[in-house]
Design an enzyme around this catalytic site. Structure first.
Site, PDB file in Angstrom:
ATOM      1  N   LYS A  84       0.626  -1.260   0.000  1.00  0.00           N
ATOM      2  CA  LYS A  84      -0.068  -0.003  -0.059  1.00  0.00           C
ATOM      3  C   LYS A  84       0.811   1.225   0.159  1.00  0.00           C
ATOM      4  O   LYS A  84       0.352   2.347  -0.752  1.00  0.00           O
ATOM      5  CB  LYS A  84      -1.109   0.054   1.318  1.00  0.00           C
ATOM      6  CG  LYS A  84      -1.861   1.244   1.227  1.00  0.00           C
ATOM      7  CD  LYS A  84      -2.732   1.413   0.105  1.00  0.00           C
ATOM      8  CE  LYS A  84      -3.482   2.597   0.118  1.00  0.00           C
ATOM      9  NZ  LYS A  84      -4.589   2.737   1.356  1.00  0.00           N
ATOM     10  N   LYS A  97       0.607  11.810   5.073  1.00  0.00           N
ATOM     11  CA  LYS A  97       0.737  10.816   6.183  1.00  0.00           C
ATOM     12  C   LYS A  97       1.449   9.272   5.012  1.00  0.00           C
ATOM     13  O   LYS A  97       2.534   8.878   5.851  1.00  0.00           O
ATOM     14  CB  LYS A  97      -0.342  10.241   6.885  1.00  0.00           C
ATOM     15  CG  LYS A  97       0.107   9.196   7.895  1.00  0.00           C
ATOM     16  CD  LYS A  97      -1.203   8.399   8.292  1.00  0.00           C
ATOM     17  CE  LYS A  97      -1.529   7.504   7.108  1.00  0.00           C
ATOM     18  NZ  LYS A  97      -2.608   6.472   7.492  1.00  0.00           N
TER      19      LYS A  97
END
Length: 294
Positions: A173, A242
């Site tokens: 991811k 993030k």
């Protein structure tokens, strides 16, 4: 072991859609969120809103987490009176949050000591994919635990491959989102160039999408959210920042030099004035900004 009751912790844009999908697929779904005002929406979708996190952790046969940060996942895993003190059955936690592999492995070890399991299963597909059950999931963890959780994974996704041991899902991811972050920057710049040179970005992207420069950003995000100026994909710039930060931290830990990715990280960090954390992340590809995003 059969899984009949699923607890979903975190009922934001993604968690709410996943909970509704699981309820629609025939599971009994217990939902928890610190924001009580989400109750009406999830109950309308057939999800039982439970105001006690401990109750959800104690009653569910399996758990799905959809939380913003690794610290939130750790807080739920280690909640007093919750999973770590439960011994009636093995519970598989499916963590769909994007986290760092190190934290995932550490929490997986703690859960294993208590007789439970953690699969890191970050997702791609956005809120619409969550609501429709068509997400792509990238699953890391033990093969046996993956098999146990398969009915839940298949209910939420169109594709949920087991990519490797604990932490592997998060690695995939982070790699994926690092690419998306870069593609948003380069696509926005390329379309801005087209506009400045005399060809509309809308016309240029149509051709790009039949050629080798295309990407999910040009094929999906630009036509759906950038061209119409809606910028409502449901994923914030702050969350992408993030993910980019986590990817670059992983690169540093792995001893890998990524000079272009470092520049992408700088652009995302320094664009906060024009694209605040609360803004939609697709604003990075807004070709209408005459002087760019910085």
């Amino acid at each position: 072991m059969d899984i009949a009751t699923i607890g979903v912790v975190g009922l934001g844009n993604m968690g709410r859609g996943m909970a509704a999908t699981l309820a629609r697929k025939g599971f009994t779904v217990l939902g928890f969120d610190i924001a009580a005002d989400r109750r009406a929406a999830v109950e309308a979708a057939g999800v039982a809103f439970v105001p006690s996190l401990t109750e959800v952790l104690r009653r569910a046969d399996a758990l799905v987490f959809s939380l913003p940060f690794a610290k939130d996942v750790e807080a739920v895993v280690t909640a007093e009176g919750g999973l770590l003190s439960r011994s009636d059955r093995k519970v598989v936690v499916i963590d769909t949050s994007t986290s760092d592999p190190g934290t995932t492995r550490r929490l997986a070890a703690r859960l294993a000591e208590a007789g439970h399991a953690l699969l890191d299963a970050p997702v791609s597909g956005g809120p619409s994919g969550a609501a429709e059950g068509t997400l792509t999931m990238m699953v890391g963890g033990g093969e046996e635990d993956y098999t146990l959780a398969r009915p839940v994974l298949e209910a939420m996704s169109a594709r949920a491959p087991h990519v490797g041991p604990s932490g592997a899902g998060n690695i995939v991811k982070l790699v994926n989102n690092l690419l998306v972050a870069a593609h948003l920057v380069t696509t926005g710049e390329a379309l801005r160039l087209s506009q400045a040179a005399g060809l509309s970005a809308e016309e240029a992207v149509k051709v790009v999408n039949t050629a080798t420069g295309r990407s999910a950003v040009s094929e999906v995000m630009v036509p759906r959210w950038v061209v119409p100026d809606t910028f409502d994909s449901g994923f914030s710039a702050g969350l992408m920042r993030k993910d980019v930060r986590l990817a670059l931290e992983l690169a540093a830990e792995s001893g890998v030099a990524l000079p272009l990715s470092d520049e992408v990280g700088r652009i995302w960090r320094e664009s906060r004035v024009s694209i605040p954390d609360t803004a939609d992340f697709t604003r990075m590809a807004d070709y209408r900004a005459n002087e760019g995003v910085l």
